[in-house]
Design an enzyme around this catalytic site. Structure first.
Site, PDB file in Angstrom:
ATOM      1  N   LEU A   1     133.623  -6.001  98.693  1.00  0.00           N
ATOM      2  CA  LEU A   1     135.049  -6.420  98.595  1.00  0.00           C
ATOM      3  C   LEU A   1     135.995  -5.411  99.679  1.00  0.00           C
ATOM      4  O   LEU A   1     136.980  -5.520  99.691  1.00  0.00           O
ATOM      5  CB  LEU A   1     135.647  -6.355  97.376  1.00  0.00           C
ATOM      6  N   SER A   2     135.244  -4.387  99.826  1.00  0.00           N
ATOM      7  CA  SER A   2     136.114  -3.323 100.602  1.00  0.00           C
ATOM      8  C   SER A   2     136.226  -3.264 102.084  1.00  0.00           C
ATOM      9  O   SER A   2     135.564  -3.428 103.096  1.00  0.00           O
ATOM     10  CB  SER A   2     135.136  -1.805 100.415  1.00  0.00           C
ATOM     11  N   PRO A   3     137.676  -3.160 102.392  1.00  0.00           N
ATOM     12  CA  PRO A   3     137.960  -3.403 103.870  1.00  0.00           C
ATOM     13  C   PRO A   3     137.345  -2.253 104.519  1.00  0.00           C
ATOM     14  O   PRO A   3     137.091  -2.357 105.788  1.00  0.00           O
ATOM     15  CB  PRO A   3     139.445  -3.440 103.785  1.00  0.00           C
TER      16      PRO A   3
ATOM     17  N   TYR B   1     133.999  -3.048 105.485  1.00  0.00           N
ATOM     18  CA  TYR B   1     134.099  -3.873 106.890  1.00  0.00           C
ATOM     19  C   TYR B   1     134.233  -3.171 108.152  1.00  0.00           C
ATOM     20  O   TYR B   1     133.877  -3.389 109.095  1.00  0.00           O
ATOM     21  CB  TYR B   1     135.222  -5.067 106.565  1.00  0.00           C
TER      22      TYR B   1
END
Length: 199
Positions: free
Chosen positions: A11-13, A16
């Protein structure tokens, strides 16, 4: 051979934005990567962190600015309010664990594909069809979505315990067998320098 334990959340930007730079660094130094997806909200609860919505507005505002700057600097697209965030990270995490156990594909490409699906393509990574697409694109059997559930769930929970015991408190987090720890995609150059014997 150096070993890097890679703790991350799908879920972590920031995960990404790491792209596949970690994989490039590991390859350059002949280091082995151990991918350890975990429940970031549970990690925060155990280590004093706060979910995004509970942080002071000034912290949230700075994060929004900084992520956009980082994405521009890296030449990456990012949607700050993706259509499916937050979502359930467990299905994609279980699939990554199953793929690591199975072998045969490109694990770094799989992880990045999942994160790109969420933060650039606005797809729901809790949906089996999305995870299957990511598995296939990275050279893995899409059926791992179904066959890897039990082991995935057990390993996912174990990764959280390992992270807490190792001193991990965020994501992405890189722990080298030398004992050195690096937090954040913006510390990848420090990790590279450390493996090169310069830090």
């Amino acid at each position: 051979m150096a070993h890097i334990d890679y703790y991350f959340s799908t879920l972590s930007p920031s995960v990404y934005l790491a792209g596949t730079r970690l994989e490039d660094i590991a390859e350059r130094h002949g280091a082995e990567l151990n991918y350890k997806p975990l429940d970031l909200m549970a990690l925060f609860a155990r280590t004093g962190g706060q979910p995004l919505g509970q942080r002071h507005p000034s912290r949230q505002a700075y994060r929004a600015q900084d992520l956009v700057r980082q994405a521009r600097q890296l030449g990456m697209q990012i949607t700050m309010k993706p259509a499916h965030f937050p979502t359930n990270p467990a299905p994609s995490s279980y699939a990554i664990i199953a793929a690591q156990n199975e072998g045969g594909g490109n694990l770094g490409a799989l992880v990045h594909s999942v994160l790109r699906a969420l933060w650039a393509e606005e797809r729901d990574i809790a949906e089996d069809s999305v995870v299957r697409d990511c598995l296939a694109a990275a050279g893995f059997d899409p059926g791992l979505v179904d066959s890897g559930m039990l082991v995935g769930a057990e390993t996912y929970a174990a990764n959280l315990e390992e992270a807490v015991n190792a001193g991990v408190f965020g994501a992405p987090f890189y722990v080298v067998d030398s004992g050195q720890m690096f937090w954040g995609q913006d510390r990848l150059e420090d990790l590279h320098a450390h493996l090169a014997g310069k830090l």
